[in-house]
Design an enzyme around this catalytic site. Structure first.
Site, PDB file in Angstrom:
ATOM      1  N   PHE A   6      26.917  52.400  57.836  1.00  0.00           N
ATOM      2  CA  PHE A   6      26.033  52.347  56.656  1.00  0.00           C
ATOM      3  C   PHE A   6      25.068  53.524  56.672  1.00  0.00           C
ATOM      4  CE2 PHE A   6      21.976  51.181  54.690  1.00  0.00           C
ATOM      5  CZ  PHE A   6      22.385  50.774  53.431  1.00  0.00           C
ATOM      6  N   ASP A  34      50.288  29.979  42.221  1.00  0.00           N
ATOM      7  CA  ASP A  34      49.770  30.899  43.244  1.00  0.00           C
ATOM      8  C   ASP A  34      50.534  32.225  43.177  1.00  0.00           C
ATOM      9  OD1 ASP A  34      48.969  31.795  46.171  1.00  0.00           O
ATOM     10  OD2 ASP A  34      47.741  30.027  45.759  1.00  0.00           O
ATOM     11  N   ASP A  35      50.498  32.953  44.257  1.00  0.00           N
ATOM     12  CA  ASP A  35      51.092  34.288  44.367  1.00  0.00           C
ATOM     13  C   ASP A  35      52.548  34.309  43.891  1.00  0.00           C
ATOM     14  OD1 ASP A  35      51.468  36.873  45.148  1.00  0.00           O
ATOM     15  OD2 ASP A  35      50.994  36.554  47.258  1.00  0.00           O
ATOM     16  N   LYS A  84      42.288  31.574  40.994  1.00  0.00           N
ATOM     17  CA  LYS A  84      42.068  31.699  42.447  1.00  0.00           C
ATOM     18  C   LYS A  84      42.040  33.189  42.761  1.00  0.00           C
ATOM     19  CE  LYS A  84      44.339  30.507  46.838  1.00  0.00           C
ATOM     20  NZ  LYS A  84      45.522  29.837  47.387  1.00  0.00           N
ATOM     21  N   MET A 122      42.013  37.712  48.606  1.00  0.00           N
ATOM     22  CA  MET A 122      41.752  39.021  49.228  1.00  0.00           C
ATOM     23  C   MET A 122      42.335  38.933  50.632  1.00  0.00           C
ATOM     24  SD  MET A 122      39.285  40.738  51.314  1.00  0.00           S
ATOM     25  CE  MET A 122      38.338  42.224  51.289  1.00  0.00           C
ATOM     26  N   CYS A 175      38.811  33.136  47.722  1.00  0.00           N
ATOM     27  CA  CYS A 175      39.770  32.979  48.818  1.00  0.00           C
ATOM     28  C   CYS A 175      39.867  34.324  49.507  1.00  0.00           C
ATOM     29  CB  CYS A 175      41.127  32.565  48.248  1.00  0.00           C
ATOM     30  SG  CYS A 175      42.416  32.400  49.496  1.00  0.00           S
ATOM     31  N   ASP A 218      30.941  32.734  52.025  1.00  0.00           N
ATOM     32  CA  ASP A 218      29.530  33.074  52.205  1.00  0.00           C
ATOM     33  C   ASP A 218      28.782  32.808  50.910  1.00  0.00           C
ATOM     34  OD1 ASP A 218      29.604  35.603  50.510  1.00  0.00           O
ATOM     35  OD2 ASP A 218      31.082  36.127  52.047  1.00  0.00           O
ATOM     36  N   GLU A 274      54.853   6.520  49.368  1.00  0.00           N
ATOM     37  CA  GLU A 274      53.921   7.652  49.503  1.00  0.00           C
ATOM     38  C   GLU A 274      53.387   8.073  48.131  1.00  0.00           C
ATOM     39  OE1 GLU A 274      55.604  10.014  53.412  1.00  0.00           O
ATOM     40  OE2 GLU A 274      56.768  10.122  51.556  1.00  0.00           O
TER      41      GLU A 274
HETATM   42  C1  DGJ Z   1      46.422  33.660  51.154  1.00  0.00           C
HETATM   43  C2  DGJ Z   1      45.833  32.398  50.621  1.00  0.00           C
HETATM   44  O1  DGJ Z   1      44.876  31.895  51.462  1.00  0.00           O
HETATM   45  C3  DGJ Z   1      46.946  31.400  50.368  1.00  0.00           C
HETATM   46  O2  DGJ Z   1      46.431  30.179  49.968  1.00  0.00           O
HETATM   47  C4  DGJ Z   1      47.857  31.982  49.333  1.00  0.00           C
HETATM   48  O3  DGJ Z   1      47.192  32.101  48.117  1.00  0.00           O
HETATM   49  C5  DGJ Z   1      48.390  33.317  49.796  1.00  0.00           C
HETATM   50  N1  DGJ Z   1      47.339  34.209  50.189  1.00  0.00           N
HETATM   51  C6  DGJ Z   1      49.204  33.979  48.718  1.00  0.00           C
HETATM   52  O4  DGJ Z   1      49.605  35.236  49.066  1.00  0.00           O
END
Ligand code: DGJ
Length: 729
Positions: free
Chosen positions: A280, A366-367, A476, A479, A526, A534, A614
């Site tokens: 820094f 998701d991804d 979502k 990173m 995420c 944080d 279930e």
């Molecule tokens: C990491 C995330 O924590 C997972 O839940 C998922 O979204 C993957 N990345 C997807 O690449």
């Protein structure tokens, strides 16, 4: 309440139950005089003793008085390069190359309401809920002015702090460190608790006595990290959940940070917390200012549990910006562990249909839905829909999901790029890496230079059609690697020490734009799970995927550690399939449900693979969560045991603020034959009330449940669970 005694230069901050005080002495050094349980006031500098200490030098104006040394005095914000050899809060290189910052008091004022910080996350409050104290310090030679800001959230017992440095001189100054927080204690006998771990096993508490010298934690990974959290506790050595003086300090920052304590030669303890000084260096031109991220303090005279509940209340009411405005969050199903990259519209609709039938309300894709993203080696940065998987784009899919009565959510990872992507081929210079060097790869991806506005603008425009998709209600924001080779093509050599921080500011800027243009979206943070859990991210993303580890037994530990600062409503938690993908462990659906339900609840599996019984359990879980949402998400959280002790069970409770309703959760550990009898002592109940447990006929007095406990079954099996719902008559 802030009491400003201008005559004696004593400034006292009172919250409902705590008092914090500083005083500018006759030499205009700002001394820290007290932080602890609420007291009447008065000038507490009488606690400070003066003595001639060898090798603790004296400032020039002390003359022959050898008892006055900055090396010994408790200070509010320590300078550097002068006579204080303990941790500095600020370090700067002046135009002549000298590194002395000698801060002296020049004034103080009180303002209504709580200050805000431009471009940085901060606790917020209404005009009537908070006050701000601004204290001004100045270095007479360089004319560096330091403004210390204190936001007093009286009702929450929280004191927020921020620091603004202004260059009032005629020459540029290079800031090497600007801590957000410096806190001196005159006595040792304190333990330091930090929250440490690794990917998929985050925020495990580490507690040790503060030993002589410097110790601490930090991150130089560009994110606050899986390894250490920007939250630490200092507490009396005998402090426990319900007794002992505890101080919690959180930093609302999502990048490199350092939290260090030093036990001095005379057993004083200094805590310094802020942006990590490594890498820094910020050039402050004449007239310019630099603002350090906010830090927040809570003091609890009655143990760690009370400290956590104070943070939880403050975070819920004054940090989280909830797009649902208090309405219940939907129970979600996430496609990741159910499908990974292998899906098409038909598969997704089938997953959603199975889930909708069991009461799940939000489907999160998701991804894998964009570009050539068929595995984790390509496609990041190409934010257009992969029509081979989703013919016709997102809209037809969203319509089909919504026709099932579900909401729709989507995954993005805006800060990243794969080399195998159209974006990278067109803009290779947008990735962080100095010219001529080979970049270090993480998960086969590079990091985009978010310090540059044009890079952020491009990503935002690419994401806008996705975020504008009708029916989208959740995002979502992921990173998935740390920052390396941090260097920006857009900044001159002498400003490269600013890139890490400018990157974080860039992330906040983009998140703020999303909020401004799409205020209805619930954004979940995420970072490979909990790598950026944080206060800074929570300001933008009111819940965060707590960990990539979905194993219920490991989650007991992860959620327990996380709860020391962050409330359950912030912890994304899902029921996933067994054997668990991360640990190979098989745990009952009941237990997986109870553990996930203590956070922002959802599923992450193909619910169609469950048998009839279930499926009924899932229906019961979703219905129970919906019915008791407010208690779980807004209630007071009580840790009833420590899962790191490998005891016979882990237990915790969500209790309504009036104590008349509680949900007690128990998960057994590894059980043994001929187990001893055990009763679980509850907390937070009304001692005079009489409770029904799980709707049964029997009545249990609150005082009995808290003093003697509730008897636990003798033998339940490994990792079995029990849920007690208590209602006062
Ligand atoms: C990491 C995330 O924590 C997972 O839940 C998922 O979204 C993957 N990345 C997807 O690449």
């Amino acid at each position: 309440m802030i009491v400003l005694d201008q005559e004696n230069k004593v400034f006292t901050l009172h919250t409902q139950n705590t008092t914090y005080q500083m005083k500018a002495d006759s030499r205009r050094v700002l001394l820290h005089t007290y932080y602890g349980p609420r007291i009447g006031g008065g000038d507490l500098s009488r606690l400070i003793r003066y003595a001639d200490r060898g090798f603790s030098p004296n400032p020039a104006e002390a003359g022959d008085d050898r008892t006055y040394s900055l090396d010994v005095l408790p200070q509010e914000y320590s300078g550097g390069g002068g006579g204080d050899f303990r941790l500095s809060a600020i370090q700067a290189e002046l135009a002549d190359g000298s590194q002395v910052v000698d801060l002296r008091f020049t004034g103080a004022e009180v303002r209504r309401g709580k200050y805000a910080l431009e471009g940085l996350p901060a606790f917020f409050a209404g005009e009537e809920e908070a006050e701000t104290l601004a204290v001004f310090l100045e270095d007479a030679v360089s004319h560096l002015r330091v403004e210390l800001l204190y936001g007093v959230l009286e009702g929450c017992d929280l004191i927020a702090r921020a620091v603004r440095v202004v260059n009032l001189g005629a020459e540029p100054v290079r800031l090497r460190q600007v801590a957000s927080l410096c806190l001196d204690f005159q006595y040792a006998g304190l333990d330091l608790v930090t929250f440490d771990g690794r990917h998929a096993m985050e925020r495990c508490p580490t507690r040790a006595p503060v030993r002589p010298g410097v110790q601490g934690v930090g991150s130089v990974r560009g994110a606050s990290s899986h390894q250490h959290n920007p939250f630490v506790v200092l507490c009396e050595q005998d402090a426990g959940e319900d007794h002992g003086l505890c101080y919690g300090a959180m930093l609302l920052y999502s990048g490199n940070f350092k939290a260090e304590v030093e036990r001095s030669q005379f057993d004083g303890v200094r805590l310094v917390m802020g942006i990590h000084p490594q890498h820094f260096c910020w050039t402050l031109e004449p007239g310019a200012s630099f603002t350090a991220p906010e830090a927040a303090l809570v003091c609890s005279p009655d143990g760690l549990g009370q400290m956590s509940r104070r943070f939880h209340r403050a975070i819920r009411a004054h940090l989280l910006r909830d797009p649902l405005e208090g309405r219940r969050k939907p129970v979600l199903i996430n496609s990741w562990e159910a499908a990974y990259f292998g899906f098409d519209s038909e598969k997704l609709v089938r997953l959603a249909k199975e889930a909708a039938a069991l009461g799940v309300e939000l489907f999160v894709l998701d991804d894998g839905w964009f570009g050539e993203r068929n595995d984790d080696r390509r496609g990041l940065g190409d934010w257009w829909v992969n029509e081979e998987k989703l013919p016709g784009g997102l809209e037809p899919l969203v319509e089909r999901i919504r026709a099932l009565g579900m909401e729709f959510g989507i995954w993005v990872e805006p800060e990243m790029v794969n080399e195998d992507s159209r974006l990278y081929r067109e803009h290779p210079d947008w990735a962080l890496v100095p010219a001529g060097r080979m970049p270090t790869r993480g998960r086969s991806q590079l990091v985009l230079d978010f310090s540059r506005a044009e890079v952020r603008d491009h990503i935002y425009e690419a994401l806008r059609p996705v975020l504008s998709c009708p029916g989208l209600s959740y995002v979502k924001w992921d990173m998935n690697r740390s920052l390396t080779e941090v260097w920006s093509a857009a900044l001159p050599p002498e400003r490269q020490g600013e890139v890490y921080h400018r990157f974080v500011l860039g992330v906040y800027d983009l998140l703020e734009r999303v909020r401004r243009d799409f205020p209805h979206l619930l954004v979940e943070g995420c970072c490979g799970g909990g790598g950026r859990f944080d206060g800074g991210m929570l300001y933008h993303t009111p819940q965060i995927w707590c960990s990539d580890n979905t194993d219920a037994v490991d989650r007991l530990r992860i959620q327990y550690g996380t709860s020391f600062c962050y409330p359950p409503c912030t912890m994304g938690a899902h029921v996933s399939k067994v054997p668990n993908e991360q640990t190979g462990r098989t745990v009952s659906l009941d237990t997986r449900g109870i553990v996930a339900m203590s956070g922002a609840f959802g599923y992450e599996m193909d619910l169609g693979e469950l048998d009839g019984e279930e499926k009924e359990q899932v229906k019961e879980q979703t219905a129970f969560y919906m019915e008791h949402f407010e208690l779980i998400q807004q209630g007071d959280h009580y840790r009833l045991s420590d899962p790191f002790q490998d005891g016979p069970y882990t237990a915790w409770a969500h209790v309504s603020p009036d104590g008349r309703e509680a949900l007690v959760c128990v998960v057994t550990g590894c059980v043994h034959a001929a187990a001893p009898f055990r009763a679980l002592r509850l907390k937070g109940l009304d001692p005079r009330a009489s409770y029904r447990v799980n709707g049964g006929e029997e009545r249990w007095p609150g005082d009995v449940l808290m003093a003697a406990g509730y008897p636990l079954p003798m033998s339940m099996g490994d990792y079995r669970s029990m849920r007690l719902y208590l209602e006062a008559e």
